[in-house]
Scaffold this motif. Sequence first.
Motif, short mmCIF file in Angstrom:
data_model
loop_
_atom_site.label_atom_id
_atom_site.label_comp_id
_atom_site.label_asym_id
_atom_site.label_seq_id
_atom_site.Cartn_x
_atom_site.Cartn_y
_atom_site.Cartn_z
N LYS A 180 0.82 -1.21 0.00
CA LYS A 180 0.00 0.00 0.00
C LYS A 180 0.86 1.26 0.00
CE LYS A 180 -4.24 -1.72 2.19
NZ LYS A 180 -5.22 -1.48 3.26
N SER A 181 1.99 1.23 0.70
CA SER A 181 2.89 2.39 0.74
C SER A 181 3.47 2.66 -0.64
CB SER A 181 4.01 2.14 1.75
OG SER A 181 3.50 1.91 3.04
N MET A 182 3.87 1.62 -1.36
CA MET A 182 4.40 1.79 -2.70
C MET A 182 3.33 2.31 -3.65
SD MET A 182 6.91 -1.54 -3.05
CE MET A 182 7.38 -1.15 -4.73
N LEU A 183 2.11 1.87 -3.46
CA LEU A 183 1.03 2.36 -4.29
C LEU A 183 0.79 3.85 -4.06
CD1 LEU A 183 -1.14 1.58 -6.34
CD2 LEU A 183 -2.64 1.02 -4.43
N ALA A 184 0.86 4.27 -2.80
CA ALA A 184 0.71 5.70 -2.49
C ALA A 184 1.85 6.51 -3.08
CB ALA A 184 0.64 5.89 -0.98
N ALA A 185 3.09 5.99 -3.02
CA ALA A 185 4.24 6.69 -3.60
C ALA A 185 4.08 6.80 -5.12
CB ALA A 185 5.53 5.96 -3.24
N TYR A 186 3.61 5.74 -5.73
CA TYR A 186 3.36 5.77 -7.19
C TYR A 186 2.33 6.84 -7.53
CZ TYR A 186 0.54 4.47 -11.25
OH TYR A 186 -0.21 4.50 -12.39
N ALA A 187 1.26 6.92 -6.74
CA ALA A 187 0.20 7.88 -7.02
C ALA A 187 0.70 9.32 -6.91
CB ALA A 187 -0.96 7.67 -6.04
N GLU A 188 1.69 9.54 -6.05
CA GLU A 188 2.24 10.88 -5.87
C GLU A 188 3.45 11.13 -6.76
OE1 GLU A 188 2.91 11.78 -1.72
OE2 GLU A 188 1.28 10.45 -1.12
N GLY A 189 3.83 10.12 -7.55
CA GLY A 189 4.98 10.28 -8.43
C GLY A 189 6.30 10.32 -7.71
N MET A 190 6.37 9.70 -6.52
CA MET A 190 7.58 9.72 -5.70
C MET A 190 8.50 8.55 -6.07
SD MET A 190 7.05 12.36 -3.77
CE MET A 190 8.23 12.18 -2.43
N PRO A 191 9.81 8.80 -6.17
CA PRO A 191 10.74 7.71 -6.50
C PRO A 191 11.09 6.84 -5.30
CG PRO A 191 11.95 9.75 -6.27
CD PRO A 191 10.50 10.11 -6.11
N GLN A 192 10.77 7.31 -4.09
CA GLN A 192 11.07 6.57 -2.87
C GLN A 192 9.87 6.64 -1.94
OE1 GLN A 192 14.15 8.19 -0.28
NE2 GLN A 192 14.94 6.14 0.18
N VAL A 193 9.73 5.63 -1.09
CA VAL A 193 8.63 5.59 -0.13
C VAL A 193 9.08 6.26 1.16
CG1 VAL A 193 7.07 4.13 1.19
CG2 VAL A 193 7.72 3.47 -1.13
N GLY A 194 8.34 7.29 1.57
CA GLY A 194 8.66 8.00 2.80
C GLY A 194 7.62 7.72 3.87
N ILE A 195 7.79 8.39 5.00
CA ILE A 195 6.90 8.13 6.13
C ILE A 195 5.47 8.57 5.84
CG2 ILE A 195 7.35 10.32 7.31
CD1 ILE A 195 7.33 8.65 9.95
N ASP A 196 5.28 9.60 5.00
CA ASP A 196 3.92 10.04 4.69
C ASP A 196 3.14 8.93 3.98
OD1 ASP A 196 4.29 12.48 5.83
OD2 ASP A 196 4.67 13.56 3.95
N GLN A 197 3.78 8.24 3.05
CA GLN A 197 3.10 7.17 2.34
C GLN A 197 2.79 5.98 3.26
OE1 GLN A 197 6.14 8.53 0.80
NE2 GLN A 197 4.69 10.03 -0.03
N VAL A 198 3.71 5.70 4.18
CA VAL A 198 3.47 4.60 5.11
C VAL A 198 2.35 4.97 6.07
CG1 VAL A 198 4.47 3.14 6.92
CG2 VAL A 198 5.85 3.80 4.94
N ARG A 199 2.32 6.24 6.52
CA ARG A 199 1.22 6.68 7.38
C ARG A 199 -0.11 6.50 6.67
NH1 ARG A 199 4.22 12.13 9.50
NH2 ARG A 199 4.95 11.34 11.51
N ARG A 200 -0.13 6.84 5.40
CA ARG A 200 -1.37 6.70 4.64
C ARG A 200 -1.79 5.22 4.57
NH1 ARG A 200 0.10 9.93 0.86
NH2 ARG A 200 -0.48 11.61 2.27
N ALA A 201 -0.81 4.35 4.34
CA ALA A 201 -1.11 2.91 4.27
C ALA A 201 -1.59 2.39 5.62
CB ALA A 201 0.14 2.14 3.83
#
Length: 523
Positions: free
Chosen positions: A244-265
């Motif tokens: 889920k974190s990688m999916l959120a990073a993809y949706a935001e166009g981010m090349p790396q997964v950060g804490i914001d994406q993990v929080r969202r997951a």
Amino acid sequence: MSVLYLDHFGLSTDPFRITPDTGLFFTGGQRGDILEGLIVASMHDEGIVSVVGEIGMGKTMLSRMLLERLRPLPSDTVYLANPVFDRDEILGAIARDLMPEPPQGNRAHMLAALESVLIERYSQGRRVVVVIDEAHSMPATTLEEIRLLSNLETTQNKLLKIVLFGQPELDELLAAPQLRQVKDRISHRFELQPLDAQDASAYLMFRLHKAGWKGGELFDAAALRLLVQASEGRTRKLNMLADKSMLAAYAEGMPQVGIDQVRRAVGDSLPTTRRATLFAANIASGSSAGLWRRFAPAGFGVLIALGVGYLLGSGRGPDRSERTAMTQPVTPLVPEAASRPFDSLAPHSPSPPVLPVKAAPGPVLAVAAAAAPSRSPAIGAVPAATDSLPPGARNASIAEPALVAKLKDSSLAVRMQATDEFIAKPSSKGFTVQLLSQRAPRDAEVLAMANEVQAALDGAAQPAVPVLVHNRLYQRQLSHALYAGHFETRADALEFIQSAPAAIRRYNPVVRSLDAIRKEPVP
């Protein structure tokens, strides 16, 4: 698992799929050491071996690896995936895997034939190993039968090696006074521990590299810490949150997964009421204003709403209980055995951790949680006064009285035909509850069980809950499957299970999606 982000991160396959795949076995966290110990114990030592671990620790993966590693050795293996058998049925299950033509007759005939086969395999220099997954769900009488089977021996050696995989409830079960002789036969006990931060990091990179990742650390340090904390070091939960974190990073166009994406997951993995509370708290504090601006572009919002929002929510593939029902035959518990509900039942499942998440989940997801209408009744439910009904009954009615009538017909053939027609219709959406799946032909027994379940539902003021009988193929063999109810959401089905009569709960029911059942091979 999600596939939208594969090209974005340069992957060739899903890195965090949760279906056990021995090609993805991770030897860290002492998993490799435990596997080697199991192989030695299976081939050389006597007694019963137990492997204990919490839900989502990788017990099934470890059991599959054991079977794979034993295959080239002079051994014959029997794998019982969900052994809710009575004492006679477990003899038959073992015999079916060891004999081309299992013997017919009473228990004494079955036991004599099984002993004869074991002696023959022993004379050929082969070791027979029975691997039992989900052993904590076994009735006490069946565990006692396992002990008696472990007593089969020549003048010098045991004829059968038994390996039990189970949740910590297995230890509690074996601690019962009536099973002290079984516990005394345990020669080795292994316990799967949660992954620590170092092992979790290695696990994530191992999975990513297997999927074709060519870069460095995909999850930054803060993201990794939160992943470990939220997953409690359990590999299945780690897979789900990383995906889920990688999916959120993809949706935001981010090349790396950060804490914001993990929080969202993590926030998406919380119950809906918890997500709504988090969202409301952020609205009250005004902290969501920046997030609204962040997702303002219309095109990106459409992507989130139509694609990512679905995959981050209920669009994920089947959970553990459904995979079990899809791939493993389940037989009913004996009536006298007290059974705990299956893992899909909310009261016995570990609640997702409530973390001190400061940032709100993604705004579109939060809006969906806050603005979602209240749970609707089951598909096509007929309005009725429900004050006198159990809670689950309010979500259990089905709109087609003709179907319900056919499913109460005295003929098993009529019921199966009605079930097949219902399942085959693409318009049949939603979920049902699987009670059992067992080898055919056992028509009379399945019909009796269906009647028993229907009688229990009628007696619990749930007469509109259909009891479906369906034939499917498991390992190329015909099996009967028994289902109850038709529900719009998985939550409705779980609510039905929690309020169902004891005659239904004793089967360890699991939630299945009709779409998944429709994809299974049929005769």
